[in-house]
Design an enzyme around this catalytic site. Structure first.
Site, PDB file in Angstrom:
ATOM      1  N   GLY A 238      10.127  -4.339   4.357  1.00 36.41           N
ATOM      2  CA  GLY A 238      11.568  -4.424   4.440  1.00 36.41           C
ATOM      3  C   GLY A 238      11.914  -5.124   5.546  1.00 36.41           C
ATOM      4  CB  SER A 239      15.189  -5.023   7.461  1.00 39.51           C
ATOM      5  OG  SER A 239      15.522  -3.613   7.173  1.00 39.51           O
ATOM      6  N   GLY A 243      12.466  -0.224   8.881  1.00 38.53           N
ATOM      7  CA  GLY A 243      11.052   0.102   9.351  1.00 38.53           C
ATOM      8  C   GLY A 243      11.127   1.204  10.227  1.00 38.53           C
ATOM      9  CD  GLU A 260       2.547  -6.019   5.618  1.00 37.18           C
ATOM     10  OE1 GLU A 260       3.038  -7.140   6.309  1.00 37.18           O
ATOM     11  OE2 GLU A 260       1.422  -6.076   5.655  1.00 37.18           O
ATOM     12  CB  CYS A 294       8.750 -11.719   5.503  1.00 36.77           C
ATOM     13  SG  CYS A 294       6.997 -11.889   4.606  1.00 36.77           S
TER      14      CYS A 294
HETATM   15  P1  NAD Z   1      15.675  -3.679   3.764  1.00 39.03           P
HETATM   16  O1  NAD Z   1      14.856  -3.046   4.823  1.00 39.03           O
HETATM   17  O2  NAD Z   1      17.140  -3.494   3.688  1.00 39.03           O
HETATM   18  O3  NAD Z   1      15.187  -2.620   2.300  1.00 39.03           O
HETATM   19  C1  NAD Z   1      13.824  -2.362   1.760  1.00 39.03           C
HETATM   20  C2  NAD Z   1      13.906  -1.217   1.089  1.00 39.03           C
HETATM   21  O4  NAD Z   1      13.990  -0.028   1.864  1.00 39.03           O
HETATM   22  C3  NAD Z   1      14.851  -1.034  -0.178  1.00 39.03           C
HETATM   23  O5  NAD Z   1      14.160  -0.667  -1.168  1.00 39.03           O
HETATM   24  C4  NAD Z   1      15.866  -0.109   0.326  1.00 39.03           C
HETATM   25  O6  NAD Z   1      16.440   0.759  -0.606  1.00 39.03           O
HETATM   26  C5  NAD Z   1      14.863   0.886   1.046  1.00 39.03           C
HETATM   27  N1  NAD Z   1      15.410   1.702   2.164  1.00 39.03           N
HETATM   28  C6  NAD Z   1      16.402   1.569   2.759  1.00 39.03           C
HETATM   29  N2  NAD Z   1      16.602   2.649   3.682  1.00 39.03           N
HETATM   30  C7  NAD Z   1      15.717   3.414   3.729  1.00 39.03           C
HETATM   31  C8  NAD Z   1      15.284   4.707   4.152  1.00 39.03           C
HETATM   32  N3  NAD Z   1      16.026   5.048   5.264  1.00 39.03           N
HETATM   33  N4  NAD Z   1      14.296   5.225   3.699  1.00 39.03           N
HETATM   34  C9  NAD Z   1      13.388   4.711   2.774  1.00 39.03           C
HETATM   35  N5  NAD Z   1      13.702   3.461   2.186  1.00 39.03           N
HETATM   36  C10 NAD Z   1      14.995   2.840   2.562  1.00 39.03           C
HETATM   37  O7  NAD Z   1      15.112  -5.065   3.291  1.00 39.03           O
HETATM   38  P2  NAD Z   1      15.667  -5.980   2.218  1.00 39.03           P
HETATM   39  O8  NAD Z   1      16.966  -6.661   2.628  1.00 39.03           O
HETATM   40  O9  NAD Z   1      15.511  -5.533   0.843  1.00 39.03           O
HETATM   41  O10 NAD Z   1      14.342  -7.002   2.335  1.00 39.03           O
HETATM   42  C11 NAD Z   1      14.561  -7.993   3.660  1.00 39.03           C
HETATM   43  C12 NAD Z   1      13.804  -7.623   4.539  1.00 39.03           C
HETATM   44  O11 NAD Z   1      12.171  -7.399   4.316  1.00 39.03           O
HETATM   45  C13 NAD Z   1      13.491  -8.988   5.699  1.00 39.03           C
HETATM   46  O12 NAD Z   1      13.422  -8.450   6.959  1.00 39.03           O
HETATM   47  C14 NAD Z   1      11.905  -9.465   5.423  1.00 39.03           C
HETATM   48  O13 NAD Z   1      11.518 -10.102   6.463  1.00 39.03           O
HETATM   49  C15 NAD Z   1      11.399  -8.282   4.851  1.00 39.03           C
HETATM   50  N6  NAD Z   1      10.188  -8.505   4.253  1.00 39.03           N
HETATM   51  C16 NAD Z   1       8.941  -8.531   4.813  1.00 39.03           C
HETATM   52  C17 NAD Z   1       7.875  -8.671   4.075  1.00 39.03           C
HETATM   53  C18 NAD Z   1       6.439  -8.495   4.811  1.00 39.03           C
HETATM   54  O14 NAD Z   1       5.470  -8.589   4.135  1.00 39.03           O
HETATM   55  N7  NAD Z   1       6.282  -8.719   6.109  1.00 39.03           N
HETATM   56  C19 NAD Z   1       7.936  -9.571   2.914  1.00 39.03           C
HETATM   57  C20 NAD Z   1       9.171  -9.354   2.242  1.00 39.03           C
HETATM   58  C21 NAD Z   1      10.170  -8.887   2.865  1.00 39.03           C
END
Ligand code: NAD
Length: 491
Positions: A238-239, A243, A260, A294
């Site tokens: 995720g973001s 993270g 990631e 990403c």
């Molecule tokens: P996000 O970080 O907003 O959410 C990701 C997940 O985290 C969701 O399922 C959300 O419900 C959960 N979440 C939110 N707060 C949390 C917490 N406090 N504790 C545990 N879980 C929590 O990301 P998004 O908008 O779904 O995706 C986009 C981001 O993901 C971009 O930054 C992108 O670059 C990244 N991404 C990275 C990769 C990689 O492999 N490096 C791949 C795909 C996407």
């Protein structure tokens, strides 16, 4: 644009979660899922209650002793069986992904289904190999022999981003299950339907109860999951901001963490590169999945002398890129996930324009009456310090940055808090010299820019911690255990 009638169908996915081998209806708040191509509601999914999060982790913990000690052949067979069912249901899963993410069909077929199945099968085969390392003998007064083994880390909380729900989820699941871990998988609440569907397939495949649990929820559910005392490992995609929260949430339990995260990947168009070829490849790469990737090459470093020609080549590529219906096999760029995400993308562009940037090529929205779309944009007129060159946009938007010589291009490329991918276009010999100097986890030269099951994927800096894929990806779910024993006299 007239959308394919399949957009009007309700996905046949049931909204049940999978907990301890049972189909379970969520007891928490209802999450509404939308089709980004139409903007219409797609499904209502009840999320997990706090008690259900606890039940899922408890089920995974209860399943761990038997699964981790099951013969490797048995784990391998069941993972392959699970893959068979994912493949047999590919058409339905692809329809669901197109409906919930808006991924164009050709990309959905490869990256959302074929690749994760190949990856899971690769792990199912890998574990059939003996991975013990015999270190042989030492003699510090007593003769001893040492052998090092890999042991599963335990119960895994796997949380993923919205853009590639099956790919990201199954990448983790394949490695974790092969390693002998049990899993609670939580997809993004924006795109949970395809992952809920594979939860059901895991039950049908005969995975023992509790080995793979699927729950749905937002940040609170994710926090409860990651802070649960029975969770040993968090694998998060995720973001970077979430993270950072994950690191905090893992601290009290000294939990292992793989992250990631995002990227702002540079693409250096080397001096002398064929600009038509480079422009075609680079713009197609970051605009796919509407820029919601990403590893997208969104900082385009172009030699000062080549700027005009590169802009002309970009105009040609943008004219050829098809923004349209994800069901149309000719479509390159589908919709973005939500209206607020589109507003964020457009806001980042207009803020940059307010600081003196200009939209060199493309821009705006297509003239569609429904759904959430953004046309490809290439921004110019800012330097690498500008927020539009430093922050992830997650839309089909790139920034062109001029450089004077290759040293300056490398310095600009590395001037980022992220370090996921780097792309080099042009002379292969020069690219080979530049590649090791890029502070990124993957360097792709010319048209070579694809995942493979045996390769690591992940990043430096704010792009994350650890790797997925290959032997590096399974190590993330393993502890190392050293067993030492004395060698009897005369042996
Ligand atoms: P996000 O970080 O907003 O959410 C990701 C997940 O985290 C969701 O399922 C959300 O419900 C959960 N979440 C939110 N707060 C949390 C917490 N406090 N504790 C545990 N879980 C929590 O990301 P998004 O908008 O779904 O995706 C986009 C981001 O993901 C971009 O930054 C992108 O670059 C990244 N991404 C990275 C990769 C990689 O492999 N490096 C791949 C795909 C996407």
């Amino acid at each position: 644009m007239t959308l394919d009638p399949r957009h009007r169908l309700t996905p046949t996915t049931d909204p049940e979660m999978t907990i301890g081998g049972d189909a379970v209806r969520g007891g928490g708040p209802v999450i509404e899922v939308f089709n980004p191509a139409t903007g219409a509601p797609l499904a209502e999914v009840p999320s997990a209650s706090a008690e259900q999060v606890d039940r899922a982790v408890t089920a995974a913990a209860a399943a761990f002793p038997a699964w981790s000690s099951a013969p490797r052949e048995e784990r391998s067979r069941l993972i392959h069986r699970f893959c068979d069912l994912v493949e047999a249901n590919a058409d339905r899963l692809i329809s669901t992904i197109i409906a919930e993410v808006g991924t164009p069909v050709t990309l959905a077929e490869t990256l959302q289904i074929r690749f994760p199945v190949d990856q899971m099968r690769w792990y199912a085969d890998l574990i059939l190999q003996d991975d013990a390392v015999d270190l042989g003998e030492t003699d510090y007064g007593v003769r001893r022999r040492s052998v090092v083994y890999k042991r599963p880390v335990g119960v895994v909380a796997a949380i993923s981003a919205y853009n590639y729900p099956l790919h990201l989820g199954l990448w983790k699941v394949g490695a974790a299950l092969a390693a002998g871990c049990t899993v609670v998988l939580m997809p993004s609440p924006r795109t949970p339907l395809s992952v809920l569907a594979v939860g059901r397939l895991a039950r049908e495949a005969g995975l023992p109860d509790g080995v793979l649990n699927v729950i749905v929820g937002g940040p609170e559910t994710g926090q409860a999951l990651t802070e649960h005392p029975r969770v040993d490992k968090i694998s998060f995609t995720g973001s970077d901001t979430v993270g950072q929260s994950i690191i905090s949430q893992s601290a009290a339990g000294i939990k292992r963490v793989t992250l990631e995260l995002g990227g702002k990947s540079p693409a250096i168009i080397l001096p002398g590169a064929d600009l038509g070829v480079a422009a075609n490849q680079v713009h197609r790469r970051y605009t796919r999945n509407a820029g919601q990737g990403c590893a997208s090459p969104t900082r385009l470093l172009v030699h000062r002398d080549a700027i005009d020609e590169f802009v002309a080549a970009t105009e040609q590529v943008f004219a050829d890129l098809v923004v349209g219906d994800p069901w149309d096999r000719a479509t390159d760029v589908g919709p973005v996930i939500r209206p607020e995400h589109r507003a964020r993308i457009e806001g980042m562009v207009s803020d940059a324009v307010g600081r003196g940037a200009r939209i060199a090529v493309g821009g705006g929205r297509p003239d569609f009456t429904e759904g959430w779309w953004v046309n490809p944009h290439m921004i110019a007129g800012v330097d690498n310090a500008d927020p539009i060159a430093q922050n992830e946009i997650f839309g089909p938007v790139s920034v062109m940055l001029p450089y004077s010589d290759v040293e300056e291009a490398i310095a600009i490329a590395n001037d980022s808090r992220f370090g996921l991918n780097g792309y080099l276009y042009g002379d292969p010999a020069l690219a080979a010299e530049v590649a090791p100097r890029l502070r990124v986890g993957t360097v792709a030269m010319n048209e070579a820019s694809g995942l493979r099951p045996d390769a690591p994927f992940g990043g430096f800096g704010y792009s994350g911690i650890g790797r997925e894929g290959g032997i590096w990806g399974i190590s993330a779910f393993q502890e190392v255990q050293h067993i030492q024993y004395p060698i009897a006299k005369g042996e």
